[in-house]
Motif scaffolding. Structure first.
Motif, mmCIF file in Angstrom:
data_model
loop_
_atom_site.group_PDB
_atom_site.id
_atom_site.type_symbol
_atom_site.label_atom_id
_atom_site.label_comp_id
_atom_site.label_asym_id
_atom_site.label_seq_id
_atom_site.Cartn_x
_atom_site.Cartn_y
_atom_site.Cartn_z
ATOM 1 N N TRP A 1 -64.141 65.270 13.694
ATOM 2 C CA TRP A 1 -64.927 64.183 14.286
ATOM 3 C C TRP A 1 -66.398 64.556 14.375
ATOM 4 O O TRP A 1 -67.270 63.766 14.050
ATOM 5 C CB TRP A 1 -64.370 63.790 15.641
ATOM 6 N N THR B 1 -60.285 59.369 10.781
ATOM 7 C CA THR B 1 -59.888 60.593 11.469
ATOM 8 C C THR B 1 -59.477 60.262 12.895
ATOM 9 O O THR B 1 -59.683 59.149 13.368
ATOM 10 C CB THR B 1 -61.017 61.653 11.432
ATOM 11 N N LEU B 2 -58.933 61.242 13.570
ATOM 12 C CA LEU B 2 -58.454 61.041 14.925
ATOM 13 C C LEU B 2 -59.546 61.383 15.934
ATOM 14 O O LEU B 2 -60.167 62.427 15.844
ATOM 15 C CB LEU B 2 -57.236 61.933 15.177
ATOM 16 N N GLN C 1 -52.153 60.670 23.764
ATOM 17 C CA GLN C 1 -53.090 61.790 23.703
ATOM 18 C C GLN C 1 -52.399 63.143 23.744
ATOM 19 O O GLN C 1 -52.886 64.095 23.140
ATOM 20 C CB GLN C 1 -54.114 61.688 24.825
ATOM 21 N N ALA D 1 -50.061 63.284 17.615
ATOM 22 C CA ALA D 1 -51.520 63.384 17.721
ATOM 23 C C ALA D 1 -51.979 64.809 17.452
ATOM 24 O O ALA D 1 -53.000 65.021 16.788
ATOM 25 C CB ALA D 1 -51.987 62.922 19.098
ATOM 26 N N ALA D 2 -51.238 65.769 17.923
ATOM 27 C CA ALA D 2 -51.597 67.170 17.685
ATOM 28 C C ALA D 2 -51.532 67.506 16.196
ATOM 29 O O ALA D 2 -52.391 68.227 15.677
ATOM 30 C CB ALA D 2 -50.683 68.089 18.482
ATOM 31 N N ARG E 1 -58.747 68.634 5.565
ATOM 32 C CA ARG E 1 -58.629 69.004 6.969
ATOM 33 C C ARG E 1 -59.800 69.880 7.378
ATOM 34 O O ARG E 1 -60.197 70.767 6.646
ATOM 35 C CB ARG E 1 -57.319 69.754 7.193
ATOM 36 N N TRP F 1 -59.712 61.690 19.957
ATOM 37 C CA TRP F 1 -58.825 61.733 21.123
ATOM 38 C C TRP F 1 -59.142 60.665 22.155
ATOM 39 O O TRP F 1 -58.242 60.024 22.683
ATOM 40 C CB TRP F 1 -58.883 63.113 21.791
ATOM 41 N N GLU G 1 -54.573 65.872 14.313
ATOM 42 C CA GLU G 1 -55.919 66.344 14.658
ATOM 43 C C GLU G 1 -56.515 67.154 13.511
ATOM 44 O O GLU G 1 -55.870 68.028 12.946
ATOM 45 C CB GLU G 1 -55.860 67.202 15.915
ATOM 46 N N GLY G 2 -57.740 66.815 13.158
ATOM 47 C CA GLY G 2 -58.458 67.555 12.134
ATOM 48 C C GLY G 2 -58.355 66.977 10.730
ATOM 49 O O GLY G 2 -59.118 67.350 9.849
#
Length: 108
Positions: A89, A47-48, A58, A63-64, A84, A50, A67-68
């Protein structure tokens, strides 16, 4: 190099879930390149995170979008499933019983 880096075969289940959940291929590639690995429930979750991203990534659109998302890879290198969560995280930190057992997937 981890097993799923060398032999990243998606399972039939992974392909079905990725299509059902609309996981874009560019998001998958971004996670496989920049995601953080966490060992939990007998498999590797990617997973991502940040704070593990380089500062120039970032605020990126990629990246957006990533996310999730959580990608699960089995011990044999196969991509097992994806899903998702808004708190991906935090969820994985709770799910894994050993918090320090994570590795950042930074390009060398």
């Amino acid at each position: 190099m981890l097993a799923y880096e060398a032999d990243r075969r998606p399972t039939q289940h992974y392909n079905a879930r990725a299509a059902e959940r609309a996981l874009r291929s560019d998001v998958e590639e971004f996670l496989m390149t920049w995601g953080t690995e966490t060992r939990a429930a007998g498999s590797t979750h990617i997973t991502l995170v940040w704070r593990d991203l380089p500062s120039d990534l970032q605020d990126s659109e990629e990246a957006a979008r990533a996310e999730g998302w959580i990608i699960i890879a089995g011990d044999n290198g196969a991509l097992v499933t994806c899903y998702r969560r808004n708190d991906a995280w935090r969820f994985l930190r709770r799910k894994s019983q050993m918090r320090p057992g994570r590795r950042t997937r930074r390009a060398a």
